[in-house]
Design an enzyme around this catalytic site. Structure first.
Site, short mmCIF file in Angstrom:
data_model
loop_
_atom_site.label_atom_id
_atom_site.label_comp_id
_atom_site.label_asym_id
_atom_site.label_seq_id
_atom_site.Cartn_x
_atom_site.Cartn_y
_atom_site.Cartn_z
N CYS A 2 0.86 -1.17 0.00
CA CYS A 2 0.00 0.00 0.00
C CYS A 2 0.90 1.23 0.00
O CYS A 2 1.94 1.28 0.66
CB CYS A 2 -0.93 0.10 1.20
SG CYS A 2 -2.07 -1.27 1.33
N ARG A 27 3.61 -0.05 -4.98
CA ARG A 27 3.41 -0.65 -3.66
C ARG A 27 2.09 -1.42 -3.57
O ARG A 27 1.81 -2.05 -2.55
CB ARG A 27 3.44 0.43 -2.59
CG ARG A 27 4.73 1.24 -2.59
CD ARG A 27 4.67 2.32 -1.54
NE ARG A 27 4.71 1.76 -0.22
CZ ARG A 27 5.80 1.51 0.48
NH1 ARG A 27 6.97 1.81 -0.03
NH2 ARG A 27 5.75 0.99 1.68
N TRP A 74 -2.81 -2.64 -1.67
CA TRP A 74 -2.53 -4.05 -1.89
C TRP A 74 -3.36 -4.77 -0.84
O TRP A 74 -3.09 -4.64 0.35
CB TRP A 74 -1.04 -4.34 -1.72
CG TRP A 74 -0.67 -5.74 -2.13
CD1 TRP A 74 -0.36 -6.17 -3.38
CD2 TRP A 74 -0.57 -6.89 -1.28
NE1 TRP A 74 -0.09 -7.52 -3.37
CE2 TRP A 74 -0.20 -7.98 -2.09
CE3 TRP A 74 -0.75 -7.11 0.09
CZ2 TRP A 74 -0.02 -9.27 -1.59
CZ3 TRP A 74 -0.57 -8.39 0.59
CH2 TRP A 74 -0.20 -9.46 -0.24
N ASN A 98 -1.57 1.95 5.95
CA ASN A 98 -0.70 0.92 5.39
C ASN A 98 -0.27 0.04 6.55
O ASN A 98 0.34 0.54 7.50
CB ASN A 98 0.51 1.57 4.72
CG ASN A 98 1.57 0.54 4.31
OD1 ASN A 98 1.26 -0.63 4.13
ND2 ASN A 98 2.79 1.00 4.17
N GLY A 99 -0.61 -1.24 6.49
CA GLY A 99 -0.22 -2.14 7.58
C GLY A 99 -1.35 -3.10 7.90
O GLY A 99 -2.29 -3.28 7.12
N GLU A 477 17.08 -17.14 -9.17
CA GLU A 477 16.71 -15.77 -9.51
C GLU A 477 16.02 -15.71 -10.88
O GLU A 477 15.01 -15.04 -11.05
CB GLU A 477 17.97 -14.87 -9.48
CG GLU A 477 17.74 -13.44 -9.87
CD GLU A 477 16.63 -12.75 -9.11
OE1 GLU A 477 16.19 -13.24 -8.06
OE2 GLU A 477 16.18 -11.69 -9.58
N LYS A 481 12.08 -14.45 -11.42
CA LYS A 481 11.84 -13.31 -12.32
C LYS A 481 10.83 -13.71 -13.39
O LYS A 481 9.90 -12.98 -13.67
CB LYS A 481 13.19 -12.93 -12.97
CG LYS A 481 13.36 -11.50 -13.29
CD LYS A 481 13.93 -10.66 -12.17
CE LYS A 481 13.26 -10.85 -10.86
NZ LYS A 481 13.92 -10.27 -9.74
N GLU A 484 7.20 -14.43 -11.80
CA GLU A 484 6.43 -13.31 -11.24
C GLU A 484 5.85 -12.40 -12.32
O GLU A 484 4.79 -11.82 -12.12
CB GLU A 484 7.22 -12.52 -10.20
CG GLU A 484 8.28 -11.59 -10.71
CD GLU A 484 9.00 -10.82 -9.60
OE1 GLU A 484 8.36 -10.35 -8.65
OE2 GLU A 484 10.23 -10.69 -9.69
N HIS A 500 16.69 -36.86 -9.00
CA HIS A 500 16.09 -37.42 -7.78
C HIS A 500 14.60 -37.19 -7.73
O HIS A 500 14.01 -37.12 -6.65
CB HIS A 500 16.81 -36.86 -6.55
CG HIS A 500 18.26 -37.23 -6.53
ND1 HIS A 500 18.70 -38.46 -6.08
CD2 HIS A 500 19.36 -36.56 -6.97
CE1 HIS A 500 20.02 -38.52 -6.23
NE2 HIS A 500 20.44 -37.38 -6.77
O1 M6R Z 1 12.78 -4.89 -0.67
P1 M6R Z 1 13.37 -6.25 -0.52
O2 M6R Z 1 14.63 -6.43 -1.25
O3 M6R Z 1 13.48 -6.68 0.92
O4 M6R Z 1 12.29 -7.22 -1.18
C1 M6R Z 1 12.43 -8.60 -1.11
C2 M6R Z 1 11.51 -9.30 -2.08
O5 M6R Z 1 10.17 -9.00 -1.79
C3 M6R Z 1 11.79 -8.91 -3.54
O6 M6R Z 1 13.12 -9.13 -3.87
C4 M6R Z 1 10.89 -9.72 -4.50
O7 M6R Z 1 11.22 -11.06 -4.44
C5 M6R Z 1 11.02 -9.18 -5.93
N1 M6R Z 1 9.73 -8.75 -6.39
C6 M6R Z 1 11.50 -10.17 -6.92
O8 M6R Z 1 11.68 -9.58 -8.16
#
Ligand code: M6R
Length: 604
Positions: A2, A27, A74, A98-99, A477, A481, A484, A500
């Site tokens: 948020c 956000r 969010w 936010n929270g 990674e 990527k 998502e 395995h």
């Molecule tokens: O702000 P941060 O680096 O702590 O965030 C951690 C993860 O939420 C962030 O890296 C997330 O996995 C990314 N959206 C991946 O691209």
């Protein structure tokens, strides 16, 4: 999660709020809304969807006023709907949040008798609480409310009978504020304020911020005036815009060489890494017997690269921990443990909780953080800032490669301090790190090729990444990527582990992105690739230039320049980012705002 913004000043509040929300949209983008104090009283507009949807609605409803609050959501508590969108109003109170309010049930039971709620949110119950406690004195009301509220929150509140003032308070969830010639501003993040000023401060917890048209001030819960600690960002509005690129993600992928230079160069003295400027003393590297790297998502994947580097070069045990697990597992750490927390935002709730846990167990804490003044940066013993500039796309790209660069620098310094590498070796490392940085351009030059080859991925439903050692970390990674932003199911596997169980999923045409940049395990990787090829996999192979590869084992072959094993992750990461980006583009998806996600995860 948020994004929130508040304003009181000389401009039309609706314009300021909407423009700010556009910057905060990363956000959360389930719904958006604003409330403005106008001559007709407090007027709100809310819309399901992103800020664009709110803007459409605002075309039908024009109202004037120079004080207001805005929110981009969010969803956590209550589904995605207009009634659940913020601002929420109860009695004389209109607020944004936010929270998460954890004791919303108890509050409802105690204060809700005879009242009716219109939404399913914890936030509306918080508004009810503020209204119940309000007797004409906002500060007193806020003080009482925060003694009752449990959970995390950043609130911006306007009172029906108090014109042109926004009151703010926070616990855990971030808020920054600034004063400029146009008025007083508060927001979740400085990107929303940068159009007005580069000087800002972080609202300390347990203080109340009062925003007026011509001033702003802070007071603690005992009513004492608090002097804010000013911060300055050295980037401007252009850094947080797309600047001609179709998406933030591709812009940020292209910014990596500069981000790397900005992160590396200030820490180099006489061709050696040196952390004097950030007051990180060598002594903290000397008495430790283990390192824990704690982070989430992409930052955790950078940590996995760090583990390989540190164990290889410093010969100290390193554990990489998922922050949401670490914080609940009573980890075995003490004053001889160096806990490195990594976070782009510096606000990720689980990483922050892990940092606090580490401190409570007397571990030495060092944060690798991108956002200046963020909670994690402020609370850790030592901070190594990455200088990637603002990262807006939800998919993290430049923040990841600079985190790796910071870990390389730390490894070099620790290898030197511990006597594991002499000065000449470290100086050579620096030359290699520069080559890795330059290799970013070589990976970027393959953009058209990757755009073309990802056409074959766009119809696929499952995909695998395999690698060994550092390349396994890169596989993790590459996989996050891709999934998502393209919504293609994908898994990362340590190449030797595939047999395995998971190899049963490899059938004709299933794509396998095989990362084989590590000379030390190259022959083993090639055997694993043969195994998936034999089962019909469509192989996209990534190797260093100049290695011998039999054409029969791959369908597509991408290369990075020749580098020693420890220096391959940066150019390899760029190739993986481009693969994810173009796959998402070919599928016609919203690259920068993937469904269900938000940039900064500030709730558990
Ligand atoms: O702000 P941060 O680096 O702590 O965030 C951690 C993860 O939420 C962030 O890296 C997330 O996995 C990314 N959206 C991946 O691209």
């Amino acid at each position: 999660m948020c994004g929130i913004i508040g304003f009181s000043g000389s401009l039309e509040a609706a314009d300021v709020l909407v423009t700010g929300l556009e910057q905060l949209e990363y956000r959360g983008y389930d719904s958006a809304g604003i409330a403005v104090q106008s001559k007709q009283g407090i007027q709100s507009v809310k819309a399901v969807g992103n800020v664009g949807a709110l803007k459409e609605k605002l075309k039908e409803k024009v109202f004037h006023g120079s004080c207001g609050i805005g929110h981009t959501r969010w969803a956590t508590h209550g589904g995605v709907s207009e009634v659940n969108a913020h601002p929420h109003q109860f009695g004389k109170i209109t607020l944004i949040h936010n929270g998460i309010i954890e004791n919303y049930k108890e509050i409802w039971e105690e204060y809700g008798a005879g009242k009716t709620l219109v939404s399913q949110t914890d936030t509306e119950i918080a508004a009810l609480l503020f209204d119940k406690l309000y007797q004409g004195k906002p500060e007193e009301t806020i003080k009482k409310a925060v003694s009752i509220l449990e959970g995390s929150y950043a609130f911006c509140i306007i009172f029906e009978d108090i014109p042109d003032i926004v009151y703010c308070v926070r616990k855990v969830s971030p808020l920054v504020a600034a004063r400029a010639k146009e008025g007083s501003f508060v927001a979740s993040d400085v990107t929303a304020l940068i159009a007005y000023t580069q000087d800002y401060f972080v609202l300390p917890e347990e203080t109340i911020l009062v925003l007026k048209q011509d001033t702003l001030y802070l007071e603690d819960l005992d009513g004492n005036q608090v002097e804010p600690e000013m911060l300055h960002v050295n980037w401007d509005t252009t850094a947080a815009q797309k600047n001609g690129y179709p998406h933030y993600m591709i812009k940020e992928i292209h910014e990596q060489a500069e981000a790397l230079r900005n992160t590396i160069l200030p820490r180099i003295k006489d061709n050696m890494p040196n952390f004097e400027a950030e007051q990180i003393p060598d002594s903290i590297f000397k008495g430790i017997d283990q390192i824990k790297i704690v982070a989430c998502g992409t930052a955790m994947h950078a940590g996995m690269v760090g583990k390989v580097l540190l164990e290889k070069r410093v010969r100290i045990p390193v554990g990489v921990e998922i922050a949401s697990e670490f914080r609940y597992q009573n980890p075995i750490i003490n004053e001889k443990t160096l806990v490195i927390v990594i976070s782009q935002s510096g606000e990720t709730i689980d990483t922050l909780a892990s940092l606090r846990l580490a401190k409570s167990k007397k571990a030495i804490t060092l944060a690798i953080v991108n956002v200046k003044g963020s909670t994690i940066a402020r609370e850790s013993d030592y901070v190594l800032y990455t200088h990637a500039g603002p990262e807006i796309a939800v998919a993290s790209t430049k923040a990841y490669t600079v985190q790796i660069a910071a870990l390389v620098l730390l490894t070099m310094r620790m290898a030197y301090v511990s006597g594991m590498s002499d000065i000449e070796v470290i100086k050579k490392d620096y030359e290699l790190l520069k080559l890795a940085e330059e290799a970013v351009h070589i990976s970027l030059a393959k953009e058209e090729e990757i755009k073309e080859l990802t056409n074959i991925l766009k119809e696929k439903e499952d995909l695998f990444f395999i690698g060994r050692g550092i390349d396994y970390a890169l596989s993790c990674e590459g996989s996050i990527k891709l999934k998502e932003i393209s919504y293609i199911h994908s898994e990362a596997y340590a190449a030797g582990e595939l047999k395995h169980g998971t190899i049963s999923l490899i059938t004709e045409g299933v794509p396998v992105i095989a990362i084989a940049t590590q000379e030390s395990v190259y022959a083993k990787m090639i055997s694993n690739i043969r195994e998936v090829r034999a089962r019909g996999a469509l192989v996209i192979l990534i190797t260093q230039e100049g290695v011998e590869v039999e054409p029969s084992i791959y369908n597509y072959h991408l290369t990075i320049p020749k580098l020693p094993d420890e220096f391959t992750p940066i150019p390899t990461a760029v190739l993986l980012q481009l693969i994810a980006y173009y796959t998402s583009v070919h599928r016609g998806l919203n690259v920068d705002q993937p469904r269900n996600l938000a940039k900064s995860v500030t709730v558990e």
